[in-house]
Structures are given as C-alpha cells and as structure tokens.
Design a protein around this motif. Structure first.
Motif, PDB file in Angstrom:
ATOM      1  N   ARG A 280      33.780  -7.491   1.841  1.00  0.00           N
ATOM      2  CA  ARG A 280      33.589  -7.298   0.410  1.00  0.00           C
ATOM      3  C   ARG A 280      34.560  -6.303  -0.227  1.00  0.00           C
ATOM      4  NH1 ARG A 280      28.641  -8.048  -2.183  1.00  0.00           N
ATOM      5  NH2 ARG A 280      27.401  -9.644  -1.145  1.00  0.00           N
TER       6      ARG A 280
ATOM      7  N   VAL B 248      37.906  -6.571  -1.736  1.00  0.00           N
ATOM      8  CA  VAL B 248      38.960  -7.508  -2.113  1.00  0.00           C
ATOM      9  C   VAL B 248      40.262  -6.767  -2.406  1.00  0.00           C
ATOM     10  CG1 VAL B 248      39.623  -9.302  -3.743  1.00  0.00           C
ATOM     11  CG2 VAL B 248      37.234  -9.045  -3.075  1.00  0.00           C
ATOM     12  N   GLY B 249      40.188  -5.776  -3.284  1.00  0.00           N
ATOM     13  CA  GLY B 249      41.383  -5.023  -3.657  1.00  0.00           C
ATOM     14  C   GLY B 249      40.978  -3.782  -4.407  1.00  0.00           C
ATOM     15  N   GLY B 250      41.938  -2.934  -4.728  1.00  0.00           N
ATOM     16  CA  GLY B 250      41.621  -1.683  -5.411  1.00  0.00           C
ATOM     17  C   GLY B 250      40.858  -0.758  -4.489  1.00  0.00           C
ATOM     18  N   ALA B 251      39.927   0.016  -5.067  1.00  0.00           N
ATOM     19  CA  ALA B 251      39.145   0.963  -4.281  1.00  0.00           C
ATOM     20  C   ALA B 251      38.096   0.226  -3.458  1.00  0.00           C
ATOM     21  CB  ALA B 251      38.473   1.974  -5.210  1.00  0.00           C
ATOM     22  N   ALA B 252      37.800   0.771  -2.268  1.00  0.00           N
ATOM     23  CA  ALA B 252      36.756   0.191  -1.433  1.00  0.00           C
ATOM     24  C   ALA B 252      35.404   0.423  -2.088  1.00  0.00           C
ATOM     25  CB  ALA B 252      36.770   0.836  -0.056  1.00  0.00           C
ATOM     26  N   PRO B 253      34.498  -0.577  -2.044  1.00  0.00           N
ATOM     27  CA  PRO B 253      33.148  -0.309  -2.529  1.00  0.00           C
ATOM     28  C   PRO B 253      32.485   0.739  -1.634  1.00  0.00           C
ATOM     29  CG  PRO B 253      33.297  -2.522  -1.549  1.00  0.00           C
ATOM     30  CD  PRO B 253      34.675  -1.947  -1.557  1.00  0.00           C
TER      31      PRO B 253
ATOM     32  N   GLN C 108      36.879  -2.900 -11.758  1.00  0.00           N
ATOM     33  CA  GLN C 108      37.010  -1.481 -11.397  1.00  0.00           C
ATOM     34  C   GLN C 108      37.592  -0.657 -12.549  1.00  0.00           C
ATOM     35  OE1 GLN C 108      39.047  -0.923  -7.632  1.00  0.00           O
ATOM     36  NE2 GLN C 108      37.481  -1.990  -6.471  1.00  0.00           N
TER      37      GLN C 108
ATOM     38  N   THR D 181      37.399 -20.789  -3.749  1.00  0.00           N
ATOM     39  CA  THR D 181      38.674 -21.111  -4.391  1.00  0.00           C
ATOM     40  C   THR D 181      39.883 -20.694  -3.577  1.00  0.00           C
ATOM     41  OG1 THR D 181      38.682 -18.961  -5.503  1.00  0.00           O
ATOM     42  CG2 THR D 181      37.701 -20.801  -6.710  1.00  0.00           C
TER      43      THR D 181
ATOM     44  N   ARG E 200      30.300 -19.551  -2.390  1.00  0.00           N
ATOM     45  CA  ARG E 200      31.405 -18.635  -2.106  1.00  0.00           C
ATOM     46  C   ARG E 200      31.466 -18.201  -0.645  1.00  0.00           C
ATOM     47  NH1 ARG E 200      31.929 -14.151  -6.667  1.00  0.00           N
ATOM     48  NH2 ARG E 200      33.826 -13.777  -5.491  1.00  0.00           N
TER      49      ARG E 200
ATOM     50  N   ALA F 211      49.212  -8.991   1.807  1.00  0.00           N
ATOM     51  CA  ALA F 211      50.549  -8.388   1.667  1.00  0.00           C
ATOM     52  C   ALA F 211      51.182  -8.202   3.050  1.00  0.00           C
ATOM     53  CB  ALA F 211      50.447  -7.061   0.934  1.00  0.00           C
TER      54      ALA F 211
ATOM     55  N   GLU G 286      36.252 -14.422  -0.133  1.00  0.00           N
ATOM     56  CA  GLU G 286      37.232 -13.351  -0.260  1.00  0.00           C
ATOM     57  C   GLU G 286      37.320 -12.504   1.009  1.00  0.00           C
ATOM     58  OE1 GLU G 286      35.289 -12.984  -3.824  1.00  0.00           O
ATOM     59  OE2 GLU G 286      37.098 -12.606  -5.023  1.00  0.00           O
TER      60      GLU G 286
ATOM     61  N   ARG H  14      23.720 -17.573  -5.290  1.00  0.00           N
ATOM     62  CA  ARG H  14      24.158 -16.451  -4.436  1.00  0.00           C
ATOM     63  C   ARG H  14      25.211 -15.622  -5.175  1.00  0.00           C
ATOM     64  NH1 ARG H  14      28.413 -15.661  -0.753  1.00  0.00           N
ATOM     65  NH2 ARG H  14      27.913 -13.907   0.627  1.00  0.00           N
TER      66      ARG H  14
ATOM     67  N   GLN I 284      43.449  -7.875  -0.086  1.00  0.00           N
ATOM     68  CA  GLN I 284      44.781  -7.939  -0.689  1.00  0.00           C
ATOM     69  C   GLN I 284      45.839  -7.255   0.188  1.00  0.00           C
ATOM     70  OE1 GLN I 284      44.787  -6.657  -4.802  1.00  0.00           O
ATOM     71  NE2 GLN I 284      43.409  -8.277  -5.451  1.00  0.00           N
TER      72      GLN I 284
ATOM     73  N   GLY J  61      39.307  -5.772  -8.420  1.00  0.00           N
ATOM     74  CA  GLY J  61      40.184  -4.607  -8.399  1.00  0.00           C
ATOM     75  C   GLY J  61      41.514  -5.001  -7.812  1.00  0.00           C
ATOM     76  N   GLY J  62      42.471  -4.073  -7.808  1.00  0.00           N
ATOM     77  CA  GLY J  62      43.796  -4.387  -7.303  1.00  0.00           C
ATOM     78  C   GLY J  62      44.489  -5.377  -8.213  1.00  0.00           C
TER      79      GLY J  62
ATOM     80  N   ASP K 157      29.693   0.891  -0.359  1.00  0.00           N
ATOM     81  CA  ASP K 157      28.891   0.340   0.743  1.00  0.00           C
ATOM     82  C   ASP K 157      29.696  -0.636   1.589  1.00  0.00           C
ATOM     83  OD1 ASP K 157      29.171  -1.707  -1.041  1.00  0.00           O
ATOM     84  OD2 ASP K 157      27.074  -2.349  -0.963  1.00  0.00           O
TER      85      ASP K 157
ATOM     86  N   ASP L  10      32.833 -14.664   3.865  1.00  0.00           N
ATOM     87  CA  ASP L  10      32.957 -14.771   2.414  1.00  0.00           C
ATOM     88  C   ASP L  10      34.300 -15.408   2.049  1.00  0.00           C
ATOM     89  OD1 ASP L  10      31.220 -13.352   0.071  1.00  0.00           O
ATOM     90  OD2 ASP L  10      30.648 -12.630   2.069  1.00  0.00           O
TER      91      ASP L  10
END
Lengths: 336, 336, 336, 336
Positions: C93, C95-100, A288, C78, C29, C292, C125, A28, C288, A96-97, C102, C123
């Motif tokens: 889906r 996790v951090g940074g820019a949003a995907p 990213q 993990t 996962r 925070a 994450e 997966r 993320q 990312g992040g 989709d 998930d």
C-alpha cells in the motif's frame, strides 16, 4: 438519489439535467459520501460549454469539488470511517509521488462521475478529512482551486518565506494562492481590473495590488515593486504569459494553470532563456498534497473566501454566475 | 581602534582584554565595517572557557555576530557600497551551495578575527545588508543564531506551512526557530523549565508550550499534542536527543545544533531506524541563506528578541550573563 | 495450493510448515499471481527466529520477495493484465510519495501473507513488471534487497555520478548497492572479511575493496582512498556505525538499513555534528521507486547475483544457508 | 604575452587580432594561469558575428574555455597552488548555489577577458583542477559545453539511472550530454541529419539514433522508442522546441540551451500544459557544479570528443570551421 447529469461535453449549461439515480454501494476500498456542498471551477463551465481540453465521460455527474460525510465504507478501507467529514479528491487515483499516466480517467466530473449528487462513491485514497474549523461549504471549495494553488506554490515553487508570488485576478486559484502565500510568509503581488477587488485582495494580505487596466505594463510595475517576482501563478489568457515572464527575476518560475489557456498567445522561448526561467504546467494535485495543505489551512486558520452560495436546484445559475466572471473567490452549491 | 582580544581558547572570560589595534585597510574584494553592535552566542562563551570543539586563532578578536556601516570598500567589491547597513557572515567564505571543507578557517571570532572591535575587515561576500526595519542591535543578533535556526527549518527541514517543529529552551537559536517557524506557517512546540518563559514563548506564537520540569516525558506530551512532530531543532544536552527521537513522527527529522553537545549522551541507532528518522548536524549557514532569511524577516516584519544590551566596556559581564542562562533570546553588546 | 506457514514470529526455522490452502480469488483492484520463484532476506530469518522488530501476523505465509505471472485480475485493475511477468511489492500500500503510517500492516511475509506460496493475492498497486531480460529467479531477488539499496542511493542519497558509496559485506543489499552504484557512475568502496568475496566485488566494479579483518581501521582506509566517502549504506552490527561516520566526508550521508541493528552499539551524536552528517533510517521503498529501479536495471542490463537456488520443498534449508552467512548476493527458492 | 582581441561584438571573425599585452600580476584571491589550450563554442562565434544576446566588453580577449597551469598565486588563494593543472570557469563569480544577478559581467570572453591568451588572470574560485586522465586539450573542452550538459542533466533534470534523454545534433553540448548521460545510466536518444554522425553517436552509447532528415517526425519516433522521453536538452533552432515538447512524456522536462535560439519559433503554451512539462532556461553552471562534473568524468573515465585541433596562429580558421557546422564534438585551439 438526486443528481445532475450532463449528456456530453459541450452540451451547454442548459443541458444540465436533474435526474434520479440508484444510490451506489461501496465495494472493496471504496467509501460512500453523503454530499453536503459542492463548488465550481472554470473547468466545470468549460466542460459544459465544450472548452475543456480533456475527454469527458458521457452522462457525467459534474463537478470535481464537493464535501460531505462518510456514511458507509467497503472492505479494506483504512483511511476514513463512517462519520468523517471529508472532501473528494479531484484525482481519485493519485495518492502521492508522480501522477499515474491515466490520472484523468479518475478525475471527478470529467473522466469519472463527480460530486453534484446526493451520494458519491469514492476511493478510500480519494477522500481527505476537511479541517475542523471549516464548514462543509468551505471544505467543498478546496479540492481543485486550493490544491492547484498549493501545488504551484509548494510543490513546483518550493517557495520559502520572504519570496514573492504574483497572482492574477480574483478567481478561486488566485485568491487561494494569495491566502496560502500569506500563510507561508510570502510577499504577494495581485492584479485585477477592479480597484474594489484589489482593495479586498489587500485586506487579505496582498502587499502590491496592481490594476492591470490602469497599469497595462503590470509586469514592469511588479518588477519595480519586488525587484523581480520569484513566482507567477499563471492562469492564462491572451498575452499574460509573456508579461509574466517579464515580471519575474532571473531564475524565477511560472506555473501554468489550466482552463483559460485555450486562448493564450504563443510565446518566444528566448524570454525563458533570457530569464533562465522555469515554467511548469500542472494539474491539481495528489491526495498527499491535499492532506499537507489541510494541515497548513488548519494551523494558519485560513478561511476560504466564498462569493455566493446557490441551492442545489439552481446549479445552472451558479454556472452562469461563474461565466459572468464577477466573482471574488469561490462559488458554492449547497446539496443538502 | 579599540577591540577585545582573547589570548587563546580557554583562557577564560577574565582573560578578555581591551586592546588598541591599527585600523585595517580593505584589499581587493574586502570591505571595512564600522561596527555598531555585536551579539553573543554559546559558542563565544565556549571559546573563552575552552569548551568549543573547533580550533581558535591565537589573540582572536572574539564574536561572530556584529552589525555596522560599510565605511570603505577595496577594489572589485560588487555587493555593497559605502553607507550600507550590514551584518558580517559567520563564515566569510561560504557564499552558497556546499560549504567549503575549510569553512571554519574563515569563521569570525574562531578561525578569523571577529566583530568585538570598532572596525572589522570583511570579505565582499562575507557581509549582507540587514533588514531596513531593524536597528543595528537587532541586526547584530542574526548572523549565528537566527541563521542556524533558518538552516535547520528551511534547508534541512524543507518544512512547509502546516508542519510542526519543536524548539528546546529559550536561547537564541530556539527563539529564532520559534519566530521564523511562525513566519513559515508552522505549528510550534516549545519546551522550557520556566512557566514564565513559556508564557513568553506562547505570546510569540508557540501553540504547545511544555514545561519539561513538570512534564519530564515531554516527548510523549509533544507526540500527543501534534501526532508526532515533523522536526526538532535539537540544541543538545544530556538525554535530549533520545527524547527528541521519541517526539517525532515516523519519517520526521532532527537537526543537531552545535555547542551544548559536548555533554550529550550516546544514542541507540535503533531509535533512528524505528522512526525512519533523518538526523543532520549543521553549522550556521551560507551568505545566500542569510540573504534569503533577511527577506523572510523583512516580509514577515520579525523583530529579534533582545534580552539585554551591555556597553562595550562591559563585554565580560555580557559573557557571564550568558553563562548564567537566565536570558530569553539574545544578549547584545553595543560597540559605539 | 501449496504454501508454507510460520505459526508465529520466533517459532523457529523448523516450525516452517508446508500446508495446503484454498486458492484465493481477486477482489476489486486485486490480482492473482502464480509464483515462480522467491528470494530470502535477513528479515525473513529474523521473523522465523524472533529477532525482527515489527509485529507479524499469526500463521503468516512467509517471504516478501517473489515473482511470477499474473493469472487473474479483479475489477478496476488498471496497471497489469493476465500474462504479465511481475514481482510483488514489499509494501502493498505504498504507491508513491510518503509511506502511509501503517505501511507495515501491508508488508508481505510480515503484516500480511507473503510469497512462499503457489498463488499470491496482491494489490493492483502492489505489483510491478519485472525487466524483460531477467528470469523469474532474478526478478524474485528485487523487491526487498535491491529496492532498499536503490532507496538508499537514489532517494536518500540523491547521489550523482562521480560520488562515492561504501557498502558493507556481501549480502543482498550491499551487492545490489554495488551494482546499482556502478550503473549510476559511482565510485564504490566495498568491505568484507574475505579476500575471495572482495575479488568478486572488484569484478562487479568496486574500485576500493577493503578487508576489514586485515584492516580493522577500514574507516581510515576508506577516507584515504576517496578523501571521505559521500555515502555509506550501513547494514548495522556492533560498532560499524561509528566507523561509518568516520569514513564519510564532512557533509556526507549514512543510510541505516534494517535487520542487523538489534545488536548495534550506541553512538555519540558529536560524531554526527563534527561531520555535519546526515543519517536516515529507511525501510525498503514504494511501488514507484520499484518501477524507477527496474528502468535502471533494464537500461543498464544489470543481472542480480544469485548465490544458490533451493527447491520449494527445501525452503528451510535456504533459511539455514542464509543464517550461515556464507553467501554472496541472493538466495532463491524455486516455487514451480 | 600574445593574445587575441576582438574590437567589439559583431566585428567579425576577420577582426580577431593577435596582439601583445602586458603579462598580468595576480592580486588578492587571484591566480595566473599559463594557458595551454582553448576550445570553441557557438557563443564565441556568435560574439564575433554579432549574434550573441549578452553585452561584450570592448577589445575583449575571446573564448570562455581554456586550460593550463597555475604559475603564480596572489594573497589569500586557498583552492589551488602553483603547478596545478586547471581550467577556467565560464563565470568567475558563481561559486555555488544561485547565480549572482550580475554573473554575466564575470563571464570569460564576454563580460570579462577570456582564455585566448598565453596568460590568463583568474579568480581563486574561478578555476577548477582538471581530471588527471585528461590532456590540456581535453580539459579545455569542459568549461562551457560539458558543464552546460551537466547542468541540464543533473541540476535541472535530476535525472536518475534508467531515465531517458534526447540530445539534438552533434555539437559540443549534445555530445557531452550523450557521454555524461551514459555515465549516469541514462537511455539516450540522439538526432542528426547525418547517418555517419549517428553511427558515431551510437558507438558512444546512444540507444536510439534518429535521422531527422529521413524521419522529420522525430518527436514521434522518440516517443515510440521510449514511451516518451524524460528529458530533452534543447539547443534551439526553428521549430525544434515544439517537437521536443512532443517527444517528452507527461511530466517530462526540457532544458533550453543558449546560442542558437535567436531564430527559434514561438511556441504554444498549451503544449506545456498538456504535457505538464517543465521547461527551464539555463546558462552554463557554477564552480561547484564543475567540480562535481569532474569527479564524474574521472570515475567514469570519460574522454571528451575532439574533432580538430588548430594552432594558436590559426584561431580564425577554427572559428570558421565551427561556423561550417561539420564538426562532431569539440574544436580546440592549441596555445602553447
């Protein structure tokens, strides 16, 4: 499938063994990549020779850098499809992040099996499409060195057109920093002990080539040429960091890059204070960041500088060539 | 000294009067600049014709944009010296960081006397040296249009190499956004109603020229060419903002630029929400931004595009030429 | 296991059906969470009544917000372990940074099955540990409303102590923006049509409660109280955005929040330009950001404000209570 | 008017001389401030004793920190008016954005005459209004120590509520970092060699007081208490920086603060690399930062901690008290 393995960190380049391994099956959110080419980084030599600071999985398949074609995808894979031309990400789990605290456990060729193999099993979020104008050999040079340079200039440096960056020597990270810096409109200062290599750097757009053998006070030369550089991509070595802090303007930045630091000399924190400097240690980058860099490479038409390509069977020779430090740019291993 | 004055905002281009004024004397932290050339912006025409939204000082010496030589400095001036080639800053009192709330009271040619004069009295922190490779005419094009474009791309956009920007038409801000965008490694989409002008834009580096007359759905064309642009420099006009929001990717940005917005149509906030867009209104920029931009112009060797140069005595004709909207790039008035 | 399903978007609150579903098994996962409590958001009512703008999976298990205990983990998990007290993430889906691009396909209770069930498959994450001082009911209030408020204040606003924020009404997002704003040292302006609710808001730390019924020009009242607010968390509704742009200082920001915007009036872009405003549409936040925020909630000892708790069997009554808009803070459904 | 002068840097505390100077007259963009109170910083003692790294004007009027009333303004002053209660800014010419390269030439009590005088001549942009709830003594504590702490936490740290900061000892910068950190919602770790002082720090909101005498491995104690602190405000001294790098999490930051660094030990750059740390040297802050901090102090109701107030005639005793390092918080001199 054929692959190389290293029994353990520090076993030596001569311990690299060609082995036959079962071809993995993607689970997966996993993809299977048929690897076409790999590239080498100092870290890989460091792992083989025992000079790398992070722990390494026993019987590791080495190398973080490789590119190839997606040949199979597991359930719930959304980012790529069979037939895509991709490179693996150094960290398989840093999308990312902020980096996850345990990022190193998913680092290819270190915490997890790497790319010197015919087929690599990677995470959906641990692959990125390579730019269309690049060959697999060229795409294989990007995951570690190019992304490290990008991270330094764009993420840590936040450099904008017109600012200046100093790159040290002509290894992979430095040459990518030079090329990416030019894409971004930066003024590049490049140092080397070889006038030939400096001529090459100049041809790639370096405005201020400095021979650190003939100009041991290269920090002052850089200061004079630019009024104080905005940023140094510091790859380490005895005494360079002190000079880098000397080369920057008040308020400038220095990014510390990996592998060569084991032998770095201590520094006086007063130097940081006097320059109101910002110094940051970094380690490659996220998926990213890799995608953002690839857009820059595509729009700018950047072509990675490949010094030499070795066949799969001569991988140890590629390691030794890197050890000799004669190269300018990247060393590639062709897998198939 | 000779200068032009406009009795009041909206008095009309024909009310621009050539007058003889006493030559000013710099006080503490002031400099006297012998003006060589000026350039025009839509705002200047808007002030003359009564379409500009900010209040204007009576009997204003018009124009925000001019360049010349420092001929005298008052006490405590530290940033420039006699003989320096400088341009005036649109805002005389916005050095760096956030704009002061009353910034408009120091805006040249609006809240304070401007540059259409033989000698201009400016603040120490209200002048910047112009790039060495530029003539005074070229330097005079930078203060408003170029800095507005820079503010949009660099400060609001934080655009990085490889991202895309859409520029509208071929006025000063848009052509500078195109040129500065190329310096930064951006992919540029340019719109115009003229294929000739688009050919010129392409020669300057625009990757995707779009004729909005023959392609009224230019938002979809831009989306198709880029997968959704990262940034639009929106100069306003009926209906363009809605289309700009259509052209950006999810998470994209739109910078709203000044003068033409009086006639802009209302927009549906759902468009911003659906695109998770970021929209920001800006107004020129600070002295520090101007200095940063000049470094980029210097390193990149950018040459401003000047459409036509008028002599000082024909300043009103320059205004009328701008009104006609035939120009590509900047309109300059030579003062001496 | 017991769960609710909604046959399709817009089927109506009365169409919510209690069903028996097979208990899922976590794959690679993935984690299985025994849900203890859920909370409601306007979006959930919007999905049931057909007023939500994003597509919804047929026979969706509703609700984005829920908290419970990890009871089983799949391979390669993990981030959490069996026994951890967790909440699900709105986007599984991001996790951090820019949003995907989709992201919505993984949005709980919309693109993917949600939390109104005894066991939820999430998930690795897509879950975060809830603060130790919170009950499951309290933890279940965080995923959508609190994180949206955090995203607005911290990520878009980058607000620092001493700045001001205006929150509208007393729904979940607004009350969390008030409470989180106080944690960050902000000056809070709160509007409501009820003096009782304003008294409650004041008790939570709002410095400037404004009754928008008795003070229809609440924008001017906010301007007067603060000199221009730095930030508005705009939850939409007819005409509020124009007033929000009136309430901010020059250079201020407005974050546009979701669901109520369907009925929002068009706005004049000149308002953005005149205020040099920054307006951003947002949608909840990343894993993320959630982590925070939970640290802030822990250090600050924040307790979510729960208006009412409904038993699992009365979930439709909870929906209708939210529809009545009498609540102050969050509405919770106890699952087990 | 009465003032103190120091003949030259390093002349010694005993060389501080009370003198009679002509009262200055404000020129263009200058204000005259009747000083009510001053405060001391290590830098002032360093200048007197010759341990400060920056050059000092001969016959300097000492002290950067003072507050008083505007009694006269010159032409073109826009930011304050007669009667305003103000503090002077450490740097008279750093309004906002990046610091000018020659900022130190305008540093009060170092490059330019300071505040230990009955009347101080300051720049329009070199004064800020003090919070209404503070006395002049309290306002006089802010310019150097508080702003340095703010710069570290807010500008370098970009710390958000829920993150953690470690402050060292109980001098002015550290206590302000503790208090400002609490305003921002931070978790504070405080070190000291005195249990009494730690009790006081705890009363001010420190979550984790650590006695570095009884716990020499305070880096490990901090790591244990927080999982790795996000930020250290490093005030220097032998060996502390290495321990600070030990106390932070991977990706954490250390701000280097001024005066005590002369005796700091060298550090191994591998420590920065291993922690992917960000280390920045700073020097006080800008006028705009000062205004932002004052808003935070106002909204949060922060009261500076004053250890002791000395009369004007006993200024040298105040210097000696600071030298003895017994204080907790700030030492004030009452001028009139």
């Amino acid at each position: 499938m054929r692959a190389y393995q290293l029994p353990k960190s520090g076993a030596g380049i001569e311990a690299l063994a060609k082995v036959e391994l079962p071809q993995p099956k993607p689970g997966r959110r996993q993809v299977l990549v048929k690897v076409v080419a790999c590239s080498l980084n100092y870290r890989d030599v460091g792992i083989a020779t025992g000079k790398y600071r992070m722990p390494t999985k026993p019987n590791i398949v080495p190398l973080s850098d490789g590119a190839g074609e997606v040949v199979e995808v597991g359930p719930d894979v959304t980012r790529v499809k069979v037939g895509d031309r991709v490179a693996g990400c150094f960290f398989q789990r840093w999308v990312g992040g902020a980096a996850p605290a345990d990022a190193h456990t998913s680092a290819l060729g270190g915490g997890a099996d790497g790319m010197l193999t015919e087929y690599a099993l990677l995470d959906d979020e641990g692959v990125v499409k390579i730019p269309a104008h690049l060959s697999y050999e060229e795409g294989a040079t990007l995951p570690c060195a190019a992304l490290t340079a990008w991270h330094a200039l764009v993420e840590h440096g936040r450099l904008i057109a017109g600012q200046s960056v100093l790159v040290q020597g002509t290894g992979g990270v430095s040459i990518f920093a030079l090329q990416l810096g030019r894409l971004m409109g930066l003024e590049v200062v490049a140092t080397s002990s070889s006038d030939n290599k400096l001529a090459h750097a100049k041809a790639l757009g370096a405005a201020h080539p400095i021979n650190y053998k003939s100009t041991p006070e290269w920090d002052k030369a850089a200061m004079e040429a630019t009024g104080g550089v905005d940023h140094v991509v510091e790859i380490g070595g005895p005494g360079t960091l002190t000079k880098s802090l000397g080369a920057i303007r008040v308020g400038g930045k220095v990014t510390l890059i990996g592998s060569a630091f084991a032998g770095a000399a201590d520094i006086n924190p007063m130097l940081l204070l006097a320059k109101r400097a910002n110094v940051q240690g970094i380690s490659v980058g996220s998926t990213q960041m890799f995608e953002a860099m690839n857009r820059a490479i595509t729009v700018g038409g950047l072509k990675p500088v490949i010094d030499k390509v070795f066949p799969f069977d001569e991988a140890p020779a590629a390691y030794r060539y890197m050890q000799s430090a004669q190269h300018f740019g990247k060393i590639v291993i062709r897998v198939q």
